[in-house]
Design an enzyme around this catalytic site. Structure first.
Site, mmCIF file in Angstrom:
data_model
loop_
_atom_site.group_PDB
_atom_site.id
_atom_site.type_symbol
_atom_site.label_atom_id
_atom_site.label_comp_id
_atom_site.label_asym_id
_atom_site.label_seq_id
_atom_site.Cartn_x
_atom_site.Cartn_y
_atom_site.Cartn_z
ATOM 1 N N HIS A 88 0.812 -1.209 0.000
ATOM 2 C CA HIS A 88 0.000 0.000 0.000
ATOM 3 C C HIS A 88 0.847 1.262 0.000
ATOM 4 O O HIS A 88 2.016 1.256 0.421
ATOM 5 C CB HIS A 88 -0.950 -0.009 1.196
ATOM 6 N N GLU A 90 0.756 3.906 1.829
ATOM 7 C CA GLU A 90 1.217 4.383 3.126
ATOM 8 C C GLU A 90 2.519 3.696 3.552
ATOM 9 O O GLU A 90 3.429 4.333 4.077
ATOM 10 C CB GLU A 90 0.143 4.142 4.187
ATOM 11 N N CYS A 120 -6.322 1.683 5.387
ATOM 12 C CA CYS A 120 -6.959 0.464 5.890
ATOM 13 C C CYS A 120 -6.495 0.221 7.328
ATOM 14 O O CYS A 120 -5.619 0.916 7.845
ATOM 15 C CB CYS A 120 -6.620 -0.725 4.998
ATOM 16 N N CYS A 123 -2.630 -0.628 7.585
ATOM 17 C CA CYS A 123 -1.761 0.529 7.376
ATOM 18 C C CYS A 123 -1.889 1.531 8.520
ATOM 19 O O CYS A 123 -0.902 2.156 8.921
ATOM 20 C CB CYS A 123 -2.084 1.195 6.043
ATOM 21 N N HIS A 276 -29.652 7.685 34.106
ATOM 22 C CA HIS A 276 -28.392 7.289 34.711
ATOM 23 C C HIS A 276 -27.356 6.964 33.632
ATOM 24 O O HIS A 276 -27.687 6.660 32.483
ATOM 25 C CB HIS A 276 -28.603 6.095 35.635
ATOM 26 N N CYS A 307 -27.036 1.216 40.546
ATOM 27 C CA CYS A 307 -28.210 1.057 41.401
ATOM 28 C C CYS A 307 -28.968 -0.195 40.953
ATOM 29 O O CYS A 307 -28.653 -0.779 39.909
ATOM 30 C CB CYS A 307 -29.102 2.291 41.312
ATOM 31 N N CYS A 310 -30.414 0.067 37.322
ATOM 32 C CA CYS A 310 -29.380 0.052 36.286
ATOM 33 C C CYS A 310 -28.713 -1.320 36.198
ATOM 34 O O CYS A 310 -28.292 -1.741 35.122
ATOM 35 C CB CYS A 310 -28.336 1.124 36.561
#
Length: 406
Positions: A88, A90, A120, A123, A276, A307, A310
């Protein structure tokens, strides 16, 4: 492969002092070119949301710092190798940069890329690792289009680049005009923007902002030290310690996809309850549209343990997302003397959603990852002792509930 115009080469030819005695093939890579033809530029750099038939990547670069006021310029493209994967653009640039330019550690370099496709995932990891080991190099990346921006691995690659210090942005009109003037055989004609260039730029910029949103928005040092402090009392008693949640989403290989922090969303109307942080996190993860066939790891750092409500929300979320591994670290236990709060912690652990008390390593990790800090983590007095005390309390709670459950 892009054809070259006859005539003397420019750029790397004068920018390679000190490379004598090295491998000659590193002087100018085979996929290096000086300028693009106009049709090639218009076809490969057009910032379409859906670009078909563009199977190559062009990297226009500018390096400042190697020769003072005279920057090095050139173009790399993907190198097609028979019976071997593509090399590639890069990686070609990194190979040329390391082998053709002197890299004294004290000399700063400013590197600017103009890419037809964003890097990608492979890279991006290579470039990020290069930036980690070359602190004197600053990299700015402008990309015309985002390559597989909906794929988690490629999103993680862009996030990794920003975390390594690279500046990544979508190419706007000014960047396209810059490329036209510096890297195209334009014959003196001005850049002619294509139809809907600005609209397409807005789409690319929005998608990039969505990918990189977790790379910005850090907690202040004072906020973290106050809200995550695990002491029973903190000096500023006039302030209330609110629930905060720092999270990071990664693949099983450790590639970071997203990170950030959340706090309770305070409702305006009296009839509505506050949202929350755990509920906010669930909404955040569900909005990402994760691939159900892909595995993920979600790690949360909470200033207060969940709690009961949650805890149930997290249990339902974990049971409906079997591909998502969830782990919770808590700085303090919320209403740990109440049985219903204890039951929520026990049910989470029983459902293989481990709840662990934060110790010094977790505080240091959060400080480095989620805080806009300029100094090492300033551990408050008796932090390890407080963590050990809270950890023992959690173990007693879980043990009591396991006995009562049996």
């Amino acid at each position: 492969m892009e054809s070259r115009r006859p005539g003397p080469r420019a750029g790397p030819g004068q920018a390679c002092p000190g490379h004598h005695g090295r491998n000659p093939q590193h002087s100018v890579p085979r996929n290096w070119i000086r300028r693009l033809y106009q049709k090639t530029f218009y076809f490969h750099f057009q910032n379409l949301p859906r670009a078909f038939g563009r199977h190559n990547t062009f990297l226009c670069y500018q390096v400042e710092g190697s020769r003072g006021s005279s920057p090095d310029k050139g173009i790399f493209m993907n190198q097609m190798r028979p019976r071997a994967p593509k090399y590639h653009a890069e990686l070609s640039f990194l190979s040329w940069f390391e082998n053709c330019l002197p890299l004294p550690a004290q000399q700063p370099y400013q590197v600017t890329w103009y890419l037809s496709w964003s890097p990608c995932s492979r890279c991006a990891e290579w470039v990020a690792a290069f930036l980690d080991t070359h602190r004197n190099v600053s990299l700015t990346i402008y990309t015309a289009r985002l390559y597989y921006h909906w794929h988690p691995e490629y999103r993680a690659g862009l996030f990794r680049l920003v975390s390594a210090g690279a500046q990544v942005a979508a190419m706007s009109f000014s960047e396209f005009e810059k490329c036209w003037e510096e890297f195209v055989y334009n014959d003196g004609t001005p850049f002619r923007p294509w139809r809907m260039l600005y609209r397409n730029y807005c789409v690319q910029a929005h998608n990039l902002q969505d990918i990189l949103s977790g790379a910005v928005g850090l907690l202040k040092e004072e906020t973290f030290c106050f809200q995550f402090n695990n002491q029973r009392q903190v000096p500023k008693t006039h302030r209330r310690r609110r629930p905060y949640l720092c999270y990071q989403l990664a693949t099983p290989t450790g590639s970071l996809l997203h990170r950030g922090y959340l706090c309770n969303q305070v409702s305006v109307g009296r009839a509505q309850e506050d949202r929350h942080v755990e509920v906010c996190l669930i909404d955040k993860i569900q909005s990402m549209g994760l691939d159900p066939a892909q595995s993920y790891q979600l790690t949360c750092y909470l200033s207060w343990s969940p709690c009961p409500r949650c805890a149930r929300e997290l249990l339902d979320f974990a049971s409906s997302h079997r591909n998502l591994g969830l782990r919770i670290f808590a700085s303090r236990l919320y209403f740990h003397w109440r049985r219903n709060f204890q039951q929520g912690l026990y049910l989470l652990c029983k459902a293989h959603v481990p709840v662990t008390v934060m110790g010094l390593p977790e505080f240091q990790h959060c400080w480095k990852t989620f805080v806009d800090q300029a100094k090492p983590f300033p551990a408050w007095p008796k932090l390890p002792e407080r963590s050990a005390s809270i950890k023992n309390r959690l173990q007693r709670i879980l043990k009591s509930w396991s006995l009562s459950d049996s």
